[in-house]
Motif scaffolding. Structure first.
Motif, mmCIF file in Angstrom:
data_model
loop_
_atom_site.group_PDB
_atom_site.id
_atom_site.type_symbol
_atom_site.label_atom_id
_atom_site.label_comp_id
_atom_site.label_asym_id
_atom_site.label_seq_id
_atom_site.Cartn_x
_atom_site.Cartn_y
_atom_site.Cartn_z
ATOM 1 N N ARG A 88 154.254 81.679 13.146
ATOM 2 C CA ARG A 88 153.616 82.727 12.337
ATOM 3 C C ARG A 88 154.190 82.808 10.932
ATOM 4 N NH1 ARG A 88 151.901 88.048 15.812
ATOM 5 N NH2 ARG A 88 150.911 86.975 17.568
ATOM 6 N N LEU A 89 154.412 81.669 10.301
ATOM 7 C CA LEU A 89 154.922 81.641 8.935
ATOM 8 C C LEU A 89 153.836 81.321 7.913
ATOM 9 C CD1 LEU A 89 158.367 79.948 9.602
ATOM 10 C CD2 LEU A 89 157.938 82.347 9.048
ATOM 11 N N VAL A 90 152.678 80.866 8.368
ATOM 12 C CA VAL A 90 151.495 80.754 7.522
ATOM 13 C C VAL A 90 150.278 81.112 8.368
ATOM 14 C CG1 VAL A 90 152.525 78.872 6.141
ATOM 15 C CG2 VAL A 90 150.882 78.334 7.947
ATOM 16 N N THR A 91 149.185 81.419 7.707
ATOM 17 C CA THR A 91 147.893 81.541 8.381
ATOM 18 C C THR A 91 146.935 80.548 7.744
ATOM 19 O OG1 THR A 91 147.157 83.295 6.874
ATOM 20 C CG2 THR A 91 148.183 83.972 8.941
ATOM 21 N N LEU A 92 145.973 80.100 8.526
ATOM 22 C CA LEU A 92 144.975 79.131 8.076
ATOM 23 C C LEU A 92 143.605 79.808 8.125
ATOM 24 C CD1 LEU A 92 146.241 76.009 10.073
ATOM 25 C CD2 LEU A 92 146.859 76.714 7.738
ATOM 26 N N PRO A 93 143.195 80.485 7.055
ATOM 27 C CA PRO A 93 141.921 81.217 7.078
ATOM 28 C C PRO A 93 140.702 80.322 7.195
ATOM 29 C CG PRO A 93 142.873 81.226 4.877
ATOM 30 C CD PRO A 93 143.915 80.672 5.788
ATOM 31 N N ASN A 94 140.865 79.010 6.927
ATOM 32 C CA ASN A 94 139.729 78.091 6.999
ATOM 33 C C ASN A 94 139.819 77.169 8.213
ATOM 34 O OD1 ASN A 94 138.475 78.950 4.508
ATOM 35 N ND2 ASN A 94 140.189 77.946 3.454
ATOM 36 N N ALA A 95 140.543 77.613 9.256
ATOM 37 C CA ALA A 95 140.747 76.770 10.433
ATOM 38 C C ALA A 95 139.455 76.424 11.156
ATOM 39 C CB ALA A 95 141.707 77.457 11.404
ATOM 40 N N SER A 96 138.409 77.198 10.956
ATOM 41 C CA SER A 96 137.135 76.922 11.646
ATOM 42 C C SER A 96 136.269 75.907 10.911
ATOM 43 C CB SER A 96 136.346 78.218 11.833
ATOM 44 O OG SER A 96 136.061 78.816 10.575
ATOM 45 N N ARG A 97 136.704 75.472 9.765
ATOM 46 C CA ARG A 97 135.952 74.457 9.010
ATOM 47 C C ARG A 97 135.893 73.139 9.771
ATOM 48 N NH1 ARG A 97 138.164 74.247 2.797
ATOM 49 N NH2 ARG A 97 137.148 76.128 1.961
ATOM 50 N N GLY A 98 134.945 72.319 9.392
ATOM 51 C CA GLY A 98 134.866 70.989 9.978
ATOM 52 C C GLY A 98 135.895 70.045 9.399
ATOM 53 N N SER A 99 136.310 70.273 8.164
ATOM 54 C CA SER A 99 137.311 69.435 7.512
ATOM 55 C C SER A 99 138.115 70.285 6.541
ATOM 56 C CB SER A 99 136.647 68.271 6.772
ATOM 57 O OG SER A 99 135.805 68.760 5.733
ATOM 58 N N ARG A 100 139.223 69.742 6.073
ATOM 59 C CA ARG A 100 140.094 70.429 5.117
ATOM 60 C C ARG A 100 140.442 71.841 5.607
ATOM 61 N NH1 ARG A 100 137.719 70.112 -0.725
ATOM 62 N NH2 ARG A 100 139.910 70.447 -1.284
ATOM 63 N N LYS A 101 140.781 71.910 6.885
ATOM 64 C CA LYS A 101 141.059 73.196 7.532
ATOM 65 C C LYS A 101 142.279 73.903 6.952
ATOM 66 C CE LYS A 101 139.434 71.326 11.995
ATOM 67 N NZ LYS A 101 138.302 72.217 12.296
ATOM 68 N N GLU A 102 143.216 73.134 6.394
ATOM 69 C CA GLU A 102 144.467 73.722 5.942
ATOM 70 C C GLU A 102 144.385 74.246 4.512
ATOM 71 O OE1 GLU A 102 144.267 70.737 7.508
ATOM 72 O OE2 GLU A 102 144.891 71.595 9.434
ATOM 73 N N GLU A 103 143.308 73.934 3.792
ATOM 74 C CA GLU A 103 143.189 74.409 2.419
ATOM 75 C C GLU A 103 143.169 75.938 2.383
ATOM 76 O OE1 GLU A 103 143.473 72.630 -0.174
ATOM 77 O OE2 GLU A 103 143.262 70.625 0.686
ATOM 78 N N GLY A 104 143.801 76.489 1.349
ATOM 79 C CA GLY A 104 143.842 77.938 1.203
ATOM 80 C C GLY A 104 144.792 78.627 2.163
ATOM 81 N N PHE A 105 145.753 77.893 2.712
ATOM 82 C CA PHE A 105 146.686 78.527 3.650
ATOM 83 C C PHE A 105 147.438 79.655 2.944
ATOM 84 C CE2 PHE A 105 149.563 75.431 1.693
ATOM 85 C CZ PHE A 105 150.746 76.141 1.572
ATOM 86 N N ARG A 106 147.844 80.631 3.744
ATOM 87 C CA ARG A 106 148.513 81.808 3.200
ATOM 88 C C ARG A 106 149.888 81.969 3.839
ATOM 89 N NH1 ARG A 106 143.228 85.710 4.042
ATOM 90 N NH2 ARG A 106 141.892 84.682 2.478
ATOM 91 N N PRO A 107 150.938 81.941 3.031
ATOM 92 C CA PRO A 107 152.281 82.148 3.610
ATOM 93 C C PRO A 107 152.442 83.559 4.135
ATOM 94 C CG PRO A 107 152.381 82.088 1.211
ATOM 95 C CD PRO A 107 150.976 81.696 1.588
#
Length: 356
Positions: free
Chosen positions: A187-206
């Motif tokens: 729980r040190l980052v969240t991945l708000p775009n994890a449901s995407r088909g690709s580039r799921k890690e973009e826009g991660f939030r610490p």
């Protein structure tokens, strides 16, 4: 309240290892190989230049401030504890949760905090628009995270040392590291775009350094305010690459020592870590505690050994006659040597390993 400590080793008594340690020479060779791979295709040089540029172009903080919960538990572990069976990962503070063979997740999270404080002042959230990996749709003036982290060129991938191989391997490891940091045990980052088909890690939030596991919602990271209790480390820890050259265990021990000497920021006094505290407050293993020997060799830590204690294996020749569980022997005394971080990390570590 006093709690019973079961069969402790390392900091207050004679070691009683259950397994034979790996051959020291093979460990040294493996570490040298890893450091050499960081320099493949000059990736380390590029990364250090990028980190220095982020620092100079930003707010130029002299020290990077972390909340103590990154390295210590808010409430010590209760009940029996033992070096033979450390607390479960979820019971440890993030700095020791992040100890792993590769160290990529640990290095990435610390880099994220460094960049956040180069960009934003106290009380502000970091920018989350920086791309993880360079893409034709991104602003070419913004360095992606893949330019700010050096990784072993061949780790687990079969990659060679060409630029294409190094870059591709770095991207894969970066993605794996972000997924680990986002795991429910971190729980040190969240991945708000994890449901995407690709580039799921973009826009991660610490997320906040404590990596709280016992709350329903995660807490977004905010640069520590001036009124918050913090510990700090020199910016040179990052700009000279120490977060990449040291092992995760060495970094975890440094974090503990920075926490324990944080009352006067920038003035580091002498401290000791009793075995009971090492386990209950920091969940630090005997091996991680023992990394003080290498930190001393690298010129980052001064160690004062108690009279009668063997500086190599930590044993006392007269332990059975002078000491007991009720009368433990005196402890090592540690003083951080922060001038050591002003040197480039990889050449310093390599030279030390070759001289052993």
């Amino acid at each position: 309240m006093n709690f019973k400590v079961v069969k402790l080793v390392g900091s207050t008594g004679n070691p009683n290892p259950t397994k034979a340690p790996r051959d020291a020479e093979s460990r040294r060779r493996a570490r040298e190989s890893r450091l050499r791979s960081l320099t493949a295709d000059h990736q380390l040089d590029h990364v250090l230049r990028a980190l220095a540029a982020e620092h100079v172009e930003g707010r130029r903080p002299g020290r990077i401030r972390l909340r103590p919960e990154f390295a210590q538990l808010a409430k010590p572990i209760t009940g029996p504890v033992s070096d033979r069976k450390l607390p479960a990962v979820r019971q440890r503070p993030p700095s020791t949760r992040l100890i792993s063979p590769s160290g990529t997740s640990q290095a990435l999270y610390l880099t994220v905090l460094f960049i956040a404080q180069c960009q934003r002042g106290p009380g502000y959230k970091p920018d989350t628009t920086r791309p993880v990996i360079a893409h034709h749709t991104n602003d070419p003036e913004v360095r992606p995270w893949s330019d700010l982290l050096a990784v072993p060129a061949t780790e687990g991938s079969g990659a060679g040392t060409t630029k294409h191989d190094v870059d591709d391997n770095r991207r894969r490891q970066l993605v794996r590291a972000l997924r680990r940091l986002a795991d429910d045990d971190m729980r040190l980052v969240t991945l708000p775009n994890a449901s995407r088909g690709s580039r799921k890690e973009e826009g991660f939030r610490p997320q906040m350094e404590a990596g709280l596991l016992d709350v329903a919602s995660r807490r977004p990271y905010v640069v520590p305010g001036d009124d918050e209790k913090v510990f700090s480390l020199p910016a040179a820890f990052f700009t000279n690459g120490w977060h990449l050259a040291l092992t995760p265990s060495e970094i975890a021990l440094l974090m503990v020592l920075w926490v324990r000497t944080s009352d006067a920021v920038g003035v580091k006094g002498q401290t000791s870590v009793a075995a009971d505290t090492r386990l209950r407050r920091y969940a630090l293993s005997p091996a991680a505690y023992g990394s003080h020997q290498m930190l001393h060799r690298f010129g980052l830590l001064d160690v004062e050994y108690p009279e009668g204690r063997n500086a190599v294996d930590g044993t006392f020749a007269d332990y059975s006659t002078k000491y007991s569980e009720d009368t433990p022997p005196p402890l090592h005394k540690f003083t951080l040597t922060e001038a050591g971080f002003e040197r480039l990390a990889v050449p310093t570590v390599m030279a030390t390993l070759r001289g052993m």
